[in-house]
Motif scaffolding. Sequence first.
Motif, PDB file in Angstrom:
ATOM      1  N   SER A 210       0.848  -1.193   0.000  1.00  0.00           N
ATOM      2  CA  SER A 210       0.000   0.000   0.000  1.00  0.00           C
ATOM      3  C   SER A 210       0.881   1.239   0.000  1.00  0.00           C
ATOM      4  CB  SER A 210      -0.938  -0.010   1.210  1.00  0.00           C
ATOM      5  OG  SER A 210      -0.200  -0.160   2.398  1.00  0.00           O
ATOM      6  N   GLN A 211       0.242   2.373  -0.214  1.00  0.00           N
ATOM      7  CA  GLN A 211       0.987   3.628  -0.197  1.00  0.00           C
ATOM      8  C   GLN A 211       0.186   4.675   0.555  1.00  0.00           C
ATOM      9  OE1 GLN A 211       1.873   5.685  -4.012  1.00  0.00           O
ATOM     10  NE2 GLN A 211       4.005   5.517  -3.357  1.00  0.00           N
ATOM     11  N   ASP A 212       0.865   5.329   1.491  1.00  0.00           N
ATOM     12  CA  ASP A 212       0.264   6.388   2.298  1.00  0.00           C
ATOM     13  C   ASP A 212       0.511   7.735   1.612  1.00  0.00           C
ATOM     14  OD1 ASP A 212      -0.822   7.769   4.440  1.00  0.00           O
ATOM     15  OD2 ASP A 212       0.777   7.286   5.853  1.00  0.00           O
ATOM     16  N   HIS A 213      -0.158   8.761   2.036  1.00  0.00           N
ATOM     17  CA  HIS A 213       0.043  10.132   1.539  1.00  0.00           C
ATOM     18  C   HIS A 213       0.192  11.007   2.776  1.00  0.00           C
ATOM     19  CE1 HIS A 213      -1.907   7.971  -1.698  1.00  0.00           C
ATOM     20  NE2 HIS A 213      -1.628   8.944  -2.538  1.00  0.00           N
ATOM     21  N   LYS A 214       1.456  11.292   3.139  1.00  0.00           N
ATOM     22  CA  LYS A 214       1.737  11.874   4.459  1.00  0.00           C
ATOM     23  C   LYS A 214       1.440  13.369   4.568  1.00  0.00           C
ATOM     24  CE  LYS A 214       3.635   8.658   7.098  1.00  0.00           C
ATOM     25  NZ  LYS A 214       4.606   7.646   6.817  1.00  0.00           N
ATOM     26  N   MET A 228      -3.035  11.039   4.965  1.00  0.00           N
ATOM     27  CA  MET A 228      -4.259  11.646   4.408  1.00  0.00           C
ATOM     28  C   MET A 228      -4.979  10.738   3.422  1.00  0.00           C
ATOM     29  SD  MET A 228      -4.717  14.475   5.908  1.00  0.00           S
ATOM     30  CE  MET A 228      -5.986  15.223   4.872  1.00  0.00           C
ATOM     31  N   GLY A 229      -4.477   9.536   3.252  1.00  0.00           N
ATOM     32  CA  GLY A 229      -5.147   8.612   2.345  1.00  0.00           C
ATOM     33  C   GLY A 229      -4.203   7.503   1.971  1.00  0.00           C
ATOM     34  N   ALA A 230      -4.754   6.427   1.452  1.00  0.00           N
ATOM     35  CA  ALA A 230      -3.929   5.277   1.072  1.00  0.00           C
ATOM     36  C   ALA A 230      -4.673   4.475   0.023  1.00  0.00           C
ATOM     37  CB  ALA A 230      -3.641   4.400   2.292  1.00  0.00           C
ATOM     38  N   TYR A 231      -3.915   3.669  -0.708  1.00  0.00           N
ATOM     39  CA  TYR A 231      -4.548   2.751  -1.641  1.00  0.00           C
ATOM     40  C   TYR A 231      -3.741   1.463  -1.690  1.00  0.00           C
ATOM     41  CZ  TYR A 231      -0.921   4.164  -4.907  1.00  0.00           C
ATOM     42  OH  TYR A 231       0.288   4.412  -5.483  1.00  0.00           O
ATOM     43  N   ALA A 232      -4.414   0.415  -2.150  1.00  0.00           N
ATOM     44  CA  ALA A 232      -3.763  -0.890  -2.237  1.00  0.00           C
ATOM     45  C   ALA A 232      -4.458  -1.706  -3.326  1.00  0.00           C
ATOM     46  CB  ALA A 232      -3.868  -1.627  -0.898  1.00  0.00           C
ATOM     47  N   PRO A 233      -3.740  -2.603  -3.993  1.00  0.00           N
ATOM     48  CA  PRO A 233      -2.291  -2.752  -3.965  1.00  0.00           C
ATOM     49  C   PRO A 233      -1.616  -1.607  -4.720  1.00  0.00           C
ATOM     50  CG  PRO A 233      -3.258  -4.330  -5.507  1.00  0.00           C
ATOM     51  CD  PRO A 233      -4.396  -3.601  -4.868  1.00  0.00           C
ATOM     52  N   ALA A 295      -7.345   0.649   3.535  1.00  0.00           N
ATOM     53  CA  ALA A 295      -7.297   0.243   2.127  1.00  0.00           C
ATOM     54  C   ALA A 295      -6.924  -1.234   1.980  1.00  0.00           C
ATOM     55  CB  ALA A 295      -6.294   1.110   1.361  1.00  0.00           C
ATOM     56  N   VAL A 296      -6.126  -1.740   2.920  1.00  0.00           N
ATOM     57  CA  VAL A 296      -5.623  -3.115   2.779  1.00  0.00           C
ATOM     58  C   VAL A 296      -6.650  -4.141   3.258  1.00  0.00           C
ATOM     59  CG1 VAL A 296      -3.870  -4.731   3.644  1.00  0.00           C
ATOM     60  CG2 VAL A 296      -3.190  -2.451   2.886  1.00  0.00           C
ATOM     61  N   LEU A 297      -7.169  -3.955   4.457  1.00  0.00           N
ATOM     62  CA  LEU A 297      -8.040  -5.009   5.018  1.00  0.00           C
ATOM     63  C   LEU A 297      -9.321  -5.255   4.231  1.00  0.00           C
ATOM     64  CD1 LEU A 297      -7.859  -5.058   8.922  1.00  0.00           C
ATOM     65  CD2 LEU A 297      -6.763  -6.550   7.230  1.00  0.00           C
ATOM     66  N   PRO A 298      -9.943  -4.227   3.611  1.00  0.00           N
ATOM     67  CA  PRO A 298     -11.144  -4.549   2.839  1.00  0.00           C
ATOM     68  C   PRO A 298     -10.876  -5.577   1.731  1.00  0.00           C
ATOM     69  CG  PRO A 298     -11.049  -2.194   3.236  1.00  0.00           C
ATOM     70  CD  PRO A 298      -9.738  -2.779   3.709  1.00  0.00           C
ATOM     71  N   LEU A 299      -9.606  -5.723   1.320  1.00  0.00           N
ATOM     72  CA  LEU A 299      -9.285  -6.672   0.242  1.00  0.00           C
ATOM     73  C   LEU A 299      -8.911  -8.058   0.770  1.00  0.00           C
ATOM     74  CD1 LEU A 299      -7.262  -4.197  -1.996  1.00  0.00           C
ATOM     75  CD2 LEU A 299      -9.516  -5.134  -2.502  1.00  0.00           C
ATOM     76  N   LEU A 300      -8.811  -8.182   2.082  1.00  0.00           N
ATOM     77  CA  LEU A 300      -8.451  -9.493   2.667  1.00  0.00           C
ATOM     78  C   LEU A 300      -9.627 -10.453   2.526  1.00  0.00           C
ATOM     79  CD1 LEU A 300      -6.498 -11.284   4.341  1.00  0.00           C
ATOM     80  CD2 LEU A 300      -7.518 -10.287   6.404  1.00  0.00           C
ATOM     81  N   ASP A 301      -9.324 -11.636   2.011  1.00  0.00           N
ATOM     82  CA  ASP A 301     -10.391 -12.590   1.712  1.00  0.00           C
ATOM     83  C   ASP A 301     -10.332 -13.832   2.612  1.00  0.00           C
ATOM     84  OD1 ASP A 301     -12.649 -13.061   0.271  1.00  0.00           O
ATOM     85  OD2 ASP A 301     -11.629 -14.073  -1.387  1.00  0.00           O
ATOM     86  N   TRP A 323      -6.320 -12.724  -1.132  1.00  0.00           N
ATOM     87  CA  TRP A 323      -6.735 -11.328  -1.331  1.00  0.00           C
ATOM     88  C   TRP A 323      -7.696 -11.248  -2.498  1.00  0.00           C
ATOM     89  CZ3 TRP A 323      -5.203  -8.079   2.415  1.00  0.00           C
ATOM     90  CH2 TRP A 323      -4.161  -8.527   3.231  1.00  0.00           C
ATOM     91  N   LYS A 324      -8.616 -10.312  -2.400  1.00  0.00           N
ATOM     92  CA  LYS A 324      -9.541 -10.085  -3.513  1.00  0.00           C
ATOM     93  C   LYS A 324      -8.801  -9.393  -4.652  1.00  0.00           C
ATOM     94  CE  LYS A 324     -13.470  -9.547  -0.487  1.00  0.00           C
ATOM     95  NZ  LYS A 324     -13.773  -8.725   0.659  1.00  0.00           N
ATOM     96  N   ASP A 325      -9.216  -9.636  -5.871  1.00  0.00           N
ATOM     97  CA  ASP A 325      -8.692  -8.884  -7.005  1.00  0.00           C
ATOM     98  C   ASP A 325      -9.271  -7.479  -6.936  1.00  0.00           C
ATOM     99  OD1 ASP A 325      -7.258 -10.946  -8.048  1.00  0.00           O
ATOM    100  OD2 ASP A 325      -8.923 -11.679  -9.281  1.00  0.00           O
ATOM    101  N   GLY A 326      -8.551  -6.521  -7.475  1.00  0.00           N
ATOM    102  CA  GLY A 326      -9.083  -5.152  -7.506  1.00  0.00           C
ATOM    103  C   GLY A 326      -8.329  -4.251  -6.549  1.00  0.00           C
ATOM    104  N   TYR A 327      -8.828  -3.021  -6.434  1.00  0.00           N
ATOM    105  CA  TYR A 327      -8.139  -1.983  -5.677  1.00  0.00           C
ATOM    106  C   TYR A 327      -9.069  -1.371  -4.632  1.00  0.00           C
ATOM    107  CZ  TYR A 327      -4.648  -2.075  -9.396  1.00  0.00           C
ATOM    108  OH  TYR A 327      -3.688  -2.461 -10.284  1.00  0.00           O
ATOM    109  N   ALA A 328      -8.480  -0.960  -3.522  1.00  0.00           N
ATOM    110  CA  ALA A 328      -9.226  -0.179  -2.536  1.00  0.00           C
ATOM    111  C   ALA A 328      -8.491   1.141  -2.325  1.00  0.00           C
ATOM    112  CB  ALA A 328      -9.347  -0.932  -1.228  1.00  0.00           C
TER     113      ALA A 328
END
Length: 423
Positions: A210-214, A228-233, A295-301, A323-328
């Motif tokens: 994931s990547q944070d936005h500091k 201030m936000g993050a996304y994954a993968p 962002a990471v845990l919603p994709l955990l399957d 992990w689920k396919d796709g992005y959060a």
Amino acid sequence: MNVLIIGGGGREHAIAAKINESKRLTKLYAAPGSDGMADIAEKVPLAVTDVEGIVAFAREKEIEMVFIGPEVPLLAGLADALLKEGVMVLGPEKAAAELEGSKVFSKNIMKKYAIPTGAYEVFTDASAAIAYLETAAYPTVVKADGLAAGKGVIIAENREDAVAAVKSMMEDKVFGESGSRVVIEEFLTGEELSLLAFTDGKTVVPMIPSQDHKRIDDNDEGLNTGGMGAYAPAPVGSPEIIDAAMEKVMKPLVAAMAQEGKPYRGVLYAGLMVENGDVKVLEFNARFGDPETQAVLPLLDTDIIDIVEAINRGTLDQTEIRWKDGYAVCVVISAKGYPGTPVKGDVISGLEAETEDTFVFHAGTKKENGAFVSNGGRVLGVTAFDRDLKTAIEKAYARVRTISFKECHYRNDIGQKAFRHLT
Ligand code: AMP
Ligand code: GLY
């Protein structure tokens, strides 16, 4: 089983939502929890550092598993106390949590075991640190040794700023005892990546990168924040980079901690700098990141209770983590004043408008006369999911725009760095 979460921010709301999906859950509690997650986790009026109170509560309610969200209770020995009671815990014991609690400990262990990180010097004396700054290369990085609520890292562009940072930490003690030692570190360039992993002290299983936005404002401008936000993968974490991080950082570090007699079990968070196909460690945290978790845990399957059980039993090598396919994508909405003192108490509108594939995590809110009001710096984290990153970003911002409170703030560019890597 009955499960307890320690903490009450956006990260803990995301953990609660994931636990709530488990078929094995009987009842979920959160200490202190929050009004925003009270529909899934019953609030328990205990402070996160009330070790005795939490242990007594766990006994009384027959809690079998505790997820420790923030770093402060880890360093207060909460995991140690719960493990003594026979309770399963997600979070390392105090001795292992020093990896986050002391930057000197963390840097020294990296040096001893040849884990790649920036060159550094440790100072216990302000005049020696100031003398060293005469010859340092700029920018340089001044870090308070101990916990400083994410504020203990100063990137100094010149000697004057670096000296001021050393004086404020070591002489004015702005972070108390946390600043009695400082690390002065080489400034690293590249792109940041957050790599979180589950480990039982032997096996290390990476989560999706994931990547944070500091920084507070778009284009990484303005003051540093908690995130201030993050996304994954995050595509900066290519398979080759993750492989390098696992072989050069994560696995050697977990082996080193065992070797040192401080076995590390829980979530290991590596803040990494990626440059020219290689990684260097900026920092380790002993817990889930905030907002990366949203962002990471919603994709955990995989059932998170199964994972934490495996961590406690030492059987992570036999556990498949999917992990689920796709992005959060998670966009944080903050209050006026943040990262300084935030304005609180403004009524938040638009929370009820549920949207497909979006979820609003409460970070700093409370309920007053039946309505949610802002009650912290980071107020909400809006996460959206889609198979496609661009669409996930659009969905997140569409949901963000339906929510408002007085002078709320968010960045408009969460996730954009990904497109440097995606074609
Ligand atoms: P830390 O709490 O150590 O992660 O530091 C907070 C932030 O400061 C990191 O996410 C980086 O953005 C930045 N930072 C820390 N150490 C360095 C370094 N050696 N070089 C460049 N930036 C750094
Ligand atoms: N997002 C950075 C942290 O959790 O430390």
